[in-house]
Design a protein around this motif. Structure first.
Motif, PDB file in Angstrom:
ATOM      1  N   SER A  96       0.806  -1.055  -0.133  1.00 12.51           N
ATOM      2  CA  SER A  96       0.047  -0.022   0.164  1.00 12.51           C
ATOM      3  C   SER A  96       0.894   1.354  -0.168  1.00 12.51           C
ATOM      4  CB  SER A  96      -0.959  -0.049   1.112  1.00 12.51           C
ATOM      5  OG  SER A  96      -1.821   1.070   1.109  1.00 12.51           O
ATOM      6  N   LEU A  97       1.921   1.154   0.910  1.00 10.65           N
ATOM      7  CA  LEU A  97       2.629   2.430   0.836  1.00 10.65           C
ATOM      8  C   LEU A  97       3.562   2.499  -0.405  1.00 10.65           C
ATOM      9  CD1 LEU A  97       4.218   2.383   4.438  1.00 10.65           C
ATOM     10  CD2 LEU A  97       2.419   4.156   3.606  1.00 10.65           C
ATOM     11  N   ALA A  98       3.960   1.485  -1.045  1.00 13.34           N
ATOM     12  CA  ALA A  98       4.934   1.656  -2.376  1.00 13.34           C
ATOM     13  C   ALA A  98       3.847   1.958  -3.406  1.00 13.34           C
ATOM     14  CB  ALA A  98       5.235   0.301  -2.627  1.00 13.34           C
ATOM     15  N   PHE A  99       2.705   1.483  -3.417  1.00 12.49           N
ATOM     16  CA  PHE A  99       1.962   1.736  -4.671  1.00 12.49           C
ATOM     17  C   PHE A  99       0.576   2.438  -4.333  1.00 12.49           C
ATOM     18  CE2 PHE A  99       5.090  -1.532  -5.537  1.00 12.49           C
ATOM     19  CZ  PHE A  99       5.410  -1.341  -6.971  1.00 12.49           C
ATOM     20  N   GLY A 100       0.091   2.805  -3.304  1.00 10.69           N
ATOM     21  CA  GLY A 100      -0.833   3.511  -2.968  1.00 10.69           C
ATOM     22  C   GLY A 100      -0.924   5.046  -3.694  1.00 10.69           C
ATOM     23  N   ASN A 101      -1.869   5.655  -3.465  1.00 11.08           N
ATOM     24  CA  ASN A 101      -1.978   7.089  -4.107  1.00 11.08           C
ATOM     25  C   ASN A 101      -0.856   7.953  -3.314  1.00 11.08           C
ATOM     26  OD1 ASN A 101      -3.130   8.950  -5.619  1.00 11.08           O
ATOM     27  ND2 ASN A 101      -4.326  10.001  -4.105  1.00 11.08           N
ATOM     28  N   SER A 102      -0.253   8.735  -4.168  1.00 10.07           N
ATOM     29  CA  SER A 102       1.036   9.299  -3.743  1.00 10.07           C
ATOM     30  C   SER A 102       0.948  10.520  -2.822  1.00 10.07           C
ATOM     31  CB  SER A 102       2.173   9.609  -4.870  1.00 10.07           C
ATOM     32  OG  SER A 102       3.185  10.178  -4.213  1.00 10.07           O
ATOM     33  N   THR A 103       1.758  10.837  -1.918  1.00  7.70           N
ATOM     34  CA  THR A 103       1.705  11.967  -1.141  1.00  7.70           C
ATOM     35  C   THR A 103       3.080  12.882  -1.682  1.00  7.70           C
ATOM     36  OG1 THR A 103       0.622  11.139   0.898  1.00  7.70           O
ATOM     37  CG2 THR A 103       1.826  13.054   1.080  1.00  7.70           C
ATOM     38  N   GLY A 104       2.787  13.599  -2.346  1.00  7.03           N
ATOM     39  CA  GLY A 104       4.108  14.624  -2.969  1.00  7.03           C
ATOM     40  C   GLY A 104       4.875  13.826  -3.782  1.00  7.03           C
ATOM     41  N   GLY A 105       4.431  12.689  -4.224  1.00  9.79           N
ATOM     42  CA  GLY A 105       5.511  12.044  -5.077  1.00  9.79           C
ATOM     43  C   GLY A 105       6.660  11.096  -4.100  1.00  9.79           C
ATOM     44  N   LEU A 106       6.383  11.217  -2.998  1.00  8.63           N
ATOM     45  CA  LEU A 106       7.358  10.402  -1.933  1.00  8.63           C
ATOM     46  C   LEU A 106       6.904   9.163  -1.192  1.00  8.63           C
ATOM     47  CD1 LEU A 106       8.156  13.715   0.122  1.00  8.63           C
ATOM     48  CD2 LEU A 106       9.574  12.755  -1.790  1.00  8.63           C
ATOM     49  N   ILE A 107       5.545   8.896  -1.012  1.00  3.12           N
ATOM     50  CA  ILE A 107       5.037   7.725  -0.253  1.00  3.12           C
ATOM     51  C   ILE A 107       3.648   7.623  -0.518  1.00  3.12           C
ATOM     52  CG2 ILE A 107       4.489   8.831   1.775  1.00  3.12           C
ATOM     53  CD1 ILE A 107       6.445   5.697   1.237  1.00  3.12           C
ATOM     54  N   GLY A 108       2.944   6.327  -0.834  1.00  2.00           N
ATOM     55  CA  GLY A 108       1.738   6.249  -0.974  1.00  2.00           C
ATOM     56  C   GLY A 108       0.942   6.129   0.322  1.00  2.00           C
TER      57      GLY A 108
END
Length: 433
Positions: free
Chosen positions: A61-73
């Motif tokens: 989820s953190l790798a491919f979920g919706n991004s926060t600022g292009g830094l983390i899912g």
């Protein structure tokens, strides 16, 4: 409609990448002393279990979920929620999202397993297991998001390297190779040198293990590289061929350096050269033509062979040369994309300097490479230092000298003791009784 051929290839590729971890355990296990082989193999193998749990709970989820600022899912896919019936890919080439998720999980497993080479023969099991969980969460997953999460693939927005910088990294030159090399520096600095090193440099105890492990790594790398095409396609075939070609030329390059420098080609050199070539071609395997892959392989074999001596000059006991082979090999491969990339190999890529593209792609590759290196080095230093101070990541001197296998696992790889009742019994007699 799901494309069954693409799905079969993706699942087979995930299995091939999984096989790389026990292959790495054999490769590393043969390179250490007999009294440390079980510990090294155990530290490698347990990454399958630890990362598997992390990936299920929140890693994917953190790798491919919706991004926060292009830094983390985000946590929208935690527990792999909602992936059961989901598909990805263009029309006519849909594959189950769960197949992609397990494929990417194996990337995370092998990346952290590579770090065992930096702490071989002196790391304690339980602190290491904690390190694996924390490191995958704070280092690997963010880097995977930066590089592998493309806008609109799984979520509307993805990572900054893939979508804003537009650096090319087909199968993990940054997130896997440069990342592991930088992390190896940090671990070696925190955990310190082996007792007696470099005055007493340990010799590999089982070179057949090393050769067999290298063969399994080469085999698994077809899934690693060609599987990153995410389907049975022309790009997958290009990546497959380039993987073979680069490994082959790297072996030649490494052995030539050995012959000139040491006067003899060695089996350890051949195995290490193959791995160096596989590392070097990983980021560009889907973006270069076969002749470009051959050139990248030669350069990687030569450069990585010469880089082995760096740890002695720096006084950095990176036991099994993670920095020299994976870090510098990945660094070299990322930059050479800027020279050898060709739209003739992949229309979704770019043209490098030698194909009329100028320096545009080269600077993008350099920025991505240094960003991955700097982030991994700094964050790994902090993680390793905290765990080492709190729990003692390194075994004590007595355990290290007497044998870390017995100290950590109450086992030995080879039972060479003679039972009192068998003393004096001839070989043939003992077998047939």
């Amino acid at each position: 409609m799901i494309d069954t051929g693409d799905t079969a290839w993706l699942l087979a590729s995930a299995a091939l990448v999984m096989l790389m971890t026990p292959g790495l355990a054999l490769f590393y296990g043969g390179m250490v002393r007999s009294r440390s082989v079980l510990n090294v193999m155990m530290l490698t193998f347990v990454c399958l279990a630890a990362v598997g749990v992390v990936w299920l709970l929140f890693g994917y989820s953190l790798a491919f979920g919706n991004s926060t600022g292009g830094l983390i899912g985000d946590f929208s896919l935690a527990g792999l929620h909602g992936l059961g019936d989901a598909t990805v890919g263009p029309e006519g080439h849909k594959t189950p999202l769960l197949a992609f998720a397990v494929f990417q999980m194996m990337f995370a497993v092998i990346t952290v397993a590579l770090l065992v080479g930096a702490v071989a023969e002196r790391a304690r099991f339980w602190p290491w297991l904690l390190f694996v969980v924390v490191w995958v969460t704070l280092v690997y997953i963010p880097l995977a998001h930066w590089v592998f999460a493309f806008d609109g693939f799984q979520a509307p927005t993805g990572g900054w390297i893939a979508n804003k910088l537009h650096a090319l990294d087909f199968a993990g030159g940054t997130a896997v190779e440069v990342n592991s090399g930088a992390a190896a520096i940090a671990l070696a600095l925190v955990i310190g040198k082996r007792h007696g090193w470099p005055r007493q440099a340990p010799r590999p105890h089982n070179l057949p293990f090393v050769m067999f492990g290298a063969g399994l790594l080469w085999f698994g790398w077809f899934g690693f590289n060609a599987g990153s095409a995410l389907g049975a396609s022309a790009v997958a075939a290009t990546s497959f061929v380039n993987t073979t070609v680069a490994a082959a030329t790297a072996v030649v390059g490494w052995l030539v350096v050995e012959q000139i420098r040491d006067g003899k080609p060695t089996t350890l050199g051949a195995a290490s050269g193959a791995v160096a070539g596989l590392v070097g071609i990983t980021p560009g395997c889907g973006y270069v033509e076969p002749l470009g892959a051959a050139a990248i392989g030669v350069v990687a074999g030569v450069v990585c062979s010469l880089a082995i001596g760096l740890k002695y000059k720096l006084g950095l006991d990176d036991s099994l040369d993670v920095l020299a082979v994976h870090g510098i090999g990945g660094f070299t491969g990322m930059l050479l994309i800027g020279l050898f990339a060709s739209r003739g190999a992949n229309s979704a890529g770019a043209d490098g300097l030698f194909y009329g593209g100028g320096l545009d792609q080269l600077w993008r590759q350099a920025v991505a490479t240094f960003a991955a290196l700097g982030y991994s080095l700094v964050v790994t230093l902090v993680i390793a230092w905290v765990i080492h101070r709190a729990l003692g990541l390194r075994a004590d001197r007595e355990s290290e000298l007497d044998g870390i296998d017995e100290a950590e696992h109450a086992e030995s790889a080879y039972d060479l003791a003679v039972h009192p009742s068998r003393r004096g019994v001839g070989v043939g007699e003992g077998v047939h009784r």
